[in-house]
Design a protein around this motif. Sequence first.
Motif, PDB file in Angstrom:
ATOM      1  N   VAL A 150       0.806  -1.404   0.112  1.00 27.00           N
ATOM      2  CA  VAL A 150       0.009  -0.110   0.067  1.00 27.00           C
ATOM      3  C   VAL A 150       0.943   1.113  -0.104  1.00 27.00           C
ATOM      4  CG1 VAL A 150      -1.958  -1.106   0.962  1.00 27.00           C
ATOM      5  CG2 VAL A 150      -0.101  -0.146   2.525  1.00 27.00           C
ATOM      6  N   ALA A 158      -0.040   3.973  -2.523  1.00 24.26           N
ATOM      7  CA  ALA A 158      -1.247   4.562  -2.470  1.00 24.26           C
ATOM      8  C   ALA A 158      -1.141   5.341  -1.176  1.00 24.26           C
ATOM      9  CB  ALA A 158      -2.397   3.676  -2.155  1.00 24.26           C
ATOM     10  N   LEU A 159      -0.075   5.693  -0.640  1.00 22.30           N
ATOM     11  CA  LEU A 159      -0.115   6.540   0.780  1.00 22.30           C
ATOM     12  C   LEU A 159       0.967   7.442   0.520  1.00 22.30           C
ATOM     13  CD1 LEU A 159      -0.294   4.040   3.869  1.00 22.30           C
ATOM     14  CD2 LEU A 159      -1.903   5.606   2.990  1.00 22.30           C
ATOM     15  N   VAL A 204      -7.256   2.036   1.221  1.00 21.79           N
ATOM     16  CA  VAL A 204      -5.793   1.653   1.509  1.00 21.79           C
ATOM     17  C   VAL A 204      -5.779   0.613   2.732  1.00 21.79           C
ATOM     18  CG1 VAL A 204      -3.733   2.463   2.490  1.00 21.79           C
ATOM     19  CG2 VAL A 204      -4.838   3.631   0.700  1.00 21.79           C
TER      20      VAL A 204
END
Length: 117
Positions: A74, A77-78, A103
């Motif tokens: 993830v 995505a962060l 997420v």
Amino acid sequence: MGTVDELLAGLDPADRPSIERIYAIAREEVPEAEQGLGYGMPALVYRGKPLVSVMRAKKHIGVYPFSPDAVSAVADALAGHPGVSLDKGTIRFQPEHPLPDDVVRALVNARTQQIDA
């Protein structure tokens, strides 16, 4: 340490919604997860292995999926998400900048797939 429910009951009201939300999403994604311990922390456990723990630390809220690979899954995505920092097996954030639901779902699903493998 006690159970996830005991952890949630003892939290400061300002922190509870952010932490409770992550546990709720994890329970939605893995309804068979049970309360237990992971490395001494209250956690949700799946098939006898720790799935995720969320704890308040002095300066942040930490999400521990017990897997550097789940964090890596993830990380993109962060990227750029305010107040978030990543470490080998930890995601840190501030309650005023909660992690996006998608997420959290991806993180829990990545860890679930590892446990299933």
